[in-house]
Scaffold this motif. Structure first.
Motif, mmCIF file in Angstrom:
data_model
loop_
_atom_site.group_PDB
_atom_site.id
_atom_site.type_symbol
_atom_site.label_atom_id
_atom_site.label_comp_id
_atom_site.label_asym_id
_atom_site.label_seq_id
_atom_site.Cartn_x
_atom_site.Cartn_y
_atom_site.Cartn_z
ATOM 1 N N CYS A 1 -28.614 21.334 18.836
ATOM 2 C CA CYS A 1 -27.413 20.876 18.321
ATOM 3 C C CYS A 1 -26.629 22.137 17.293
ATOM 4 O O CYS A 1 -27.554 22.540 16.885
ATOM 5 C CB CYS A 1 -27.542 19.613 17.296
ATOM 6 N N PHE A 2 -25.372 22.371 17.618
ATOM 7 C CA PHE A 2 -24.973 23.509 16.939
ATOM 8 C C PHE A 2 -23.517 23.264 16.257
ATOM 9 O O PHE A 2 -23.215 22.034 16.591
ATOM 10 C CB PHE A 2 -24.571 24.796 17.994
ATOM 11 N N ARG A 3 -22.958 24.077 15.596
ATOM 12 C CA ARG A 3 -22.110 24.007 14.602
ATOM 13 C C ARG A 3 -20.602 24.213 15.407
ATOM 14 O O ARG A 3 -20.310 25.417 16.003
ATOM 15 C CB ARG A 3 -22.160 24.507 13.433
ATOM 16 N N ARG A 4 -19.363 23.151 15.197
ATOM 17 C CA ARG A 4 -18.226 23.293 15.738
ATOM 18 C C ARG A 4 -17.491 23.244 14.558
ATOM 19 O O ARG A 4 -17.935 22.500 13.444
ATOM 20 C CB ARG A 4 -17.754 22.430 16.820
ATOM 21 N N LEU A 5 -16.077 23.786 14.384
ATOM 22 C CA LEU A 5 -15.375 23.838 13.334
ATOM 23 C C LEU A 5 -13.965 23.177 13.892
ATOM 24 O O LEU A 5 -13.602 23.651 14.852
ATOM 25 C CB LEU A 5 -15.248 24.977 12.446
ATOM 26 N N ASN A 6 -13.171 22.675 13.121
ATOM 27 C CA ASN A 6 -11.542 22.435 13.432
ATOM 28 C C ASN A 6 -10.708 22.998 11.880
ATOM 29 O O ASN A 6 -11.386 23.643 11.312
ATOM 30 C CB ASN A 6 -11.344 21.155 13.725
ATOM 31 N N PHE B 1 -33.042 19.408 17.533
ATOM 32 C CA PHE B 1 -33.411 19.765 18.734
ATOM 33 C C PHE B 1 -33.665 18.646 19.645
ATOM 34 O O PHE B 1 -34.355 17.617 19.325
ATOM 35 C CB PHE B 1 -34.618 21.020 18.792
ATOM 36 N N TYR B 2 -33.339 18.843 20.881
ATOM 37 C CA TYR B 2 -33.701 17.911 22.175
ATOM 38 C C TYR B 2 -34.734 18.636 22.946
ATOM 39 O O TYR B 2 -34.283 19.497 23.476
ATOM 40 C CB TYR B 2 -32.442 17.612 22.909
ATOM 41 N N VAL B 3 -35.819 18.161 22.913
ATOM 42 C CA VAL B 3 -36.959 18.462 23.754
ATOM 43 C C VAL B 3 -37.053 17.461 25.251
ATOM 44 O O VAL B 3 -37.533 16.240 25.151
ATOM 45 C CB VAL B 3 -38.243 18.697 22.985
ATOM 46 N N GLN C 1 -35.429 27.397 14.256
ATOM 47 C CA GLN C 1 -34.414 28.704 13.946
ATOM 48 C C GLN C 1 -33.213 28.234 14.625
ATOM 49 O O GLN C 1 -33.162 28.065 15.955
ATOM 50 C CB GLN C 1 -34.982 29.958 14.684
ATOM 51 N N ALA C 2 -32.133 27.890 13.975
ATOM 52 C CA ALA C 2 -30.978 27.581 14.633
ATOM 53 C C ALA C 2 -29.728 27.786 13.705
ATOM 54 O O ALA C 2 -29.124 26.996 13.290
ATOM 55 C CB ALA C 2 -30.840 26.053 15.155
ATOM 56 N N PHE C 3 -29.948 28.804 12.987
ATOM 57 C CA PHE C 3 -28.748 29.346 11.931
ATOM 58 C C PHE C 3 -27.340 29.502 12.664
ATOM 59 O O PHE C 3 -27.144 30.364 13.313
ATOM 60 C CB PHE C 3 -29.249 30.658 11.100
ATOM 61 N N MET C 4 -26.498 29.118 11.831
ATOM 62 C CA MET C 4 -24.962 29.039 12.449
ATOM 63 C C MET C 4 -24.360 30.063 11.379
ATOM 64 O O MET C 4 -24.366 29.935 9.949
ATOM 65 C CB MET C 4 -24.527 27.695 12.558
ATOM 66 N N GLY D 1 -29.355 32.706 17.937
ATOM 67 C CA GLY D 1 -30.507 32.561 18.930
ATOM 68 C C GLY D 1 -31.117 31.073 18.368
ATOM 69 O O GLY D 1 -31.042 30.723 17.362
ATOM 70 N N PHE D 2 -31.769 30.475 19.289
ATOM 71 C CA PHE D 2 -32.382 29.217 19.178
ATOM 72 C C PHE D 2 -34.055 29.399 19.261
ATOM 73 O O PHE D 2 -34.352 29.845 20.331
ATOM 74 C CB PHE D 2 -32.208 27.957 19.880
ATOM 75 N N GLU D 3 -34.882 28.705 18.306
ATOM 76 C CA GLU D 3 -36.375 28.893 18.408
ATOM 77 C C GLU D 3 -37.005 27.570 17.916
ATOM 78 O O GLU D 3 -36.674 27.086 16.791
ATOM 79 C CB GLU D 3 -36.912 30.077 17.904
ATOM 80 N N VAL D 4 -38.003 27.264 18.721
ATOM 81 C CA VAL D 4 -38.790 25.910 18.060
ATOM 82 C C VAL D 4 -40.282 26.564 18.251
ATOM 83 O O VAL D 4 -40.506 26.793 19.381
ATOM 84 C CB VAL D 4 -38.288 24.599 18.519
ATOM 85 N N ARG D 5 -41.187 26.330 17.176
ATOM 86 C CA ARG D 5 -42.428 26.779 17.410
ATOM 87 C C ARG D 5 -43.211 25.490 16.472
ATOM 88 O O ARG D 5 -42.916 25.428 15.514
ATOM 89 C CB ARG D 5 -42.680 28.139 17.393
#
Length: 698
Positions: free
Chosen positions: A61-66, A190-192, A226-229, A651-655
């Motif tokens: 899931c990531f960030r959008r703005l209006n 996150f969707y796995v 890791q999913a920093f916007m 970037g995206f990372e899951v561990r």
């Protein structure tokens, strides 16, 4: 160090941060370290690979703005870390948010618990650092509904931006909408979907975390996300920061959302066609969901898209029976992009038409004004979801107004339903549904149009704009080399395309169609296969040249950002050329823009025979990005045009890894501190007695 390794290959005998420092050192020096295993022998492996197990097959899931808010998800800059906790029922959510002993948790949920109630409870708890949705690609959908979209899609745009609300929470178009897409979550989600990764996470949890007793006294399975916007607050703020003059370190924080619209005309719009009216056959090309790269849009987008393509292909076959001097005008196929985000594509088209910029000047095609559109026929959400046993699924006709052309079109469509096994009904809704037509009616209250949908006053698609709006929901099964069953979605959409093609022909030719040409279910079968199963399909393969290598996965239909073109847009344009263009005798080198024929494009592709062919086509592209980003001094909060942007990320990372208990960490730091002091004492003692311990140099 000699470590006893467990099933997810990490060390629990050393404190996590200490091992991370070792890992960073090894990464900088690029030198592996040999770690002894339980079995005989040794192998060179980086320490970090012994500590962490990488989770593959994820979507973030990531960030959008209006113009006014930010939505979506983000981790901290350094990532979020927490102990894994599986939530099977509401009682588990209560325990996690109120009674759990640890500071931060990563909540694991399956599809049945991934809902508004659960997520909002987790959002309100300071103990939750992230959420993981586990759902295998092969898992059956047992949910009654799941739509993360607003109950009133595009609530603040289209007609709603200047008229009274056409949709309300008491009478919504999308009754199953939970508005999860319109929430700023504050943590990563996150969707796995990889079976292997799901097993690794589940095994780690069961082995170390399943027993709640004694959790503070033992090592626990933990996860790092890791999913920093980079962007924050709203689009206006983001653009202001991105445009700050900083020659030392220029930085982009967000990008405008958008791509390209795809269009083509049945007859080339040269000077002789300039004054003729146009019937627009429209569909949307995009969809959305909560997760990056996971936007199948089977019902919300693909069904209408392929029906429009098949209808236009049928009209191109009927073209030889139409007189060049026809009085009914021309037909334009229009595929809009970015419609999920305040009608980006359609509002841009209306803006360009109003300013004499469509078609684009570089296309050398005479401009087209909105007043020249005789009527617009839009295909949106076509399926058999609401089919009852033994009956034909109904389709509803939503009209913007009553006029002779609309009445004639509807009458022609209904006259064919018995022969083509269709069930066409007039909509009883009192307003226009959330479709692209709204952009045109907003510009001209008397704009003539009809939207054909599978719903009347509310969506039948209970999984609108979600990862579950997929091939299974549409009930599509690819018939590879065989004719699809007569009750299949392929046959149904083929019949609808045939009725559409013949009705549009009647409007153009001013007489009924008497031929036998129709859309075959096998053609619809191949179109659906390309958009729902695999990009590496026969049609896309024929429409590309030898330089293209197509992947096996289906195309994600998320619009993306305007400075990075979406591959499916280009493929859709080439597919139109393949299905409706004229083959020429030009070689590959000669297949380029002809100065004596500026109203056509010339594209080289493999062709249906695979030998390579130059195709002459009217297909072209136009801008599908919001005018808000081009208008000087635009009021970002006005709601006139879309202001959606997408945050930049690194970037995206899951561990996952094994987190030592507090007691273990305290022991290690205490022992280390004592040992450090002891070492200083020993070194100091040796230094003072160096003349005794070491013989002086002669």
């Amino acid at each position: 160090f000699v470590c006893k390794l467990n099933c997810i290959t990490h060390c629990s005998a050393l404190p996590t941060r200490f091992l991370e420092l070792i890992s960073l050192f090894l990464l900088r020096t690029n030198q592996p370290i040999a770690i002894l295993k339980k079995s005989s022998g040794a192998e060179a492996t980086r320490t970090k690979d012994r500590i962490y197990a990488q989770i593959e097959g994820t979507a973030a899931c990531f960030r959008r703005l209006n113009g006014t808010h930010q939505f979506g998800c983000s981790s901290r800059r350094t990532g979020n870390v927490g102990v894994l906790q599986l939530l099977k029922e509401p009682a588990d959510v209560t325990w996690l948010t109120k009674e759990a002993p640890d500071d931060t948790y990563m909540a694991i949920v399956h599809s049945n618990m991934f809902n508004e109630q659960t997520l909002r409870a987790l959002k309100d708890s300071p103990k939750v650092g992230g959420v993981v949705l586990l759902r295998s690609d092969t898992e059956e959908n047992n949910l009654a509904s799941y739509s993360p979209e607003d109950s009133c899609p595009n609530r603040y745009s289209g007609l709603s931006s200047f008229e009274k609300q056409l949709c309300s929470d008491s009478k919504p178009w999308n009754p199953k909408g939970s508005s999860l897409l319109q929430v700023d979550w504050g943590f990563p989600i996150f969707y796995v979907h990889s079976d292997t990764s799901i097993k690794n996470i589940t095994d780690c949890y069961v082995k170390h975390n399943s027993e709640r007793e004694g959790m503070t006294t033992r090592s626990l399975c933990a996860m790092e996300m890791q999913a920093f916007m980079i962007a924050a607050k709203d689009s206006e703020t983001c653009f202001r920061r991105s445009n700050m003059i900083n020659n030392l370190n220029p930085m982009r924080f967000c990008d405008p959302m958008g791509d390209r619209n795809v269009w083509a005309t049945l007859f080339a719009r040269d000077a002789s066609e300039q004054e003729k009216s146009v019937i627009v056959l429209a569909a949307r090309l995009d969809t959305t969901s909560m997760f990056e790269g996971e936007a199948p849009g089977a019902v919300s987008t693909v069904a209408g898209l392929v029906t429009a393509l098949a209808t236009y292909s049928l009209l191109s076959e009927m073209k030889t029976e139409l007189s060049p001097a026809r009085s009914g005008g021309n037909v334009m196929l229009m595929l809009f992009n970015g419609e999920a985000y305040d009608y980006i594509g359609s509002s841009r088209l209306v803006y360009d038409m109003s300013n004499g910029m469509f078609p684009p000047k570089w296309s050398n095609v005479p401009s087209l004004n909105i007043s020249k559109i005789r009527m617009m026929i839009e295909l949106n959400q076509l399926s058999q979801i609401n089919q009852s046993t033994g009956a034909v699924a109904p389709m509803y006709l939503h009209k913007t107004l009553d006029n002779p052309d609309i009445a004639k079109f509807i009458q022609s469509m209904k006259s064919q339903q018995a022969d083509l096994n269709l069930n066409l009904l007039d909509s009883t809704a009192t307003s226009i549904p959330p479709v692209s037509l709204q952009s045109f009616v907003k510009a001209d209250a008397n704009f003539p149009g009809v939207a054909i949908t599978d719903y009347d006053q509310s969506f039948t698609n209970k999984f609108y704009h979600s990862v579950l709006d997929d091939v299974k929901l549409l009930k599509f099964k690819y018939s590879n080399g065989t004719a699809p069953p007569s009750d299949s979605i392929q046959a149904y959409l083929a019949n609808l395309s045939t009725a559409l093609g013949r009705s549009i022909y009647e409007l153009i030719a001013q007489k009924p169609y008497t031929g036998t040409t129709k859309v075959e279910p096998t053609q619809m079968n191949e179109l659906l296969h390309c958009y729902l199963n695999s990009l590496n399909c026969s049609l896309f393969h024929s429409a590309t040249n030898d330089d293209f290598t197509l992947p096996e996965y289906p195309p994600p239909l998320y619009v993306g950002v305007s400075n990075s073109l979406n591959a499916v847009t280009g493929l859709s344009g080439r597919l139109i050329a393949l299905l409706t263009g004229a083959e020429t005798n030009s070689s590959k080198e000669e297949c380029k823009l002809n100065e004596s024929d500026v109203t056509h494009q010339y594209l080289w592709m493999r062709g249906k025979m695979g030998a390579g062919v130059c195709v002459q086509t009217t297909m072209n592209y136009s801008t599908a990005s919001s005018p808000a980003f081009d208008i000087e001094g635009y009021n970002w909060k006005s709601g006139q045009y879309s202001t959606w942007t997408e945050s930049v990320w690194k970037g995206f990372e899951v561990r996952i890894f094994l987190k030592p208990s507090y007691g273990h960490e305290a022991f290690v730091i205490s022992f280390g501190s004592v040992f450090l002091v002891f070492s200083f004492i020993v070194v100091f003692f040796i230094y003072k007695q160096s003349d005794i311990f070491f013989e002086p140099n002669m």
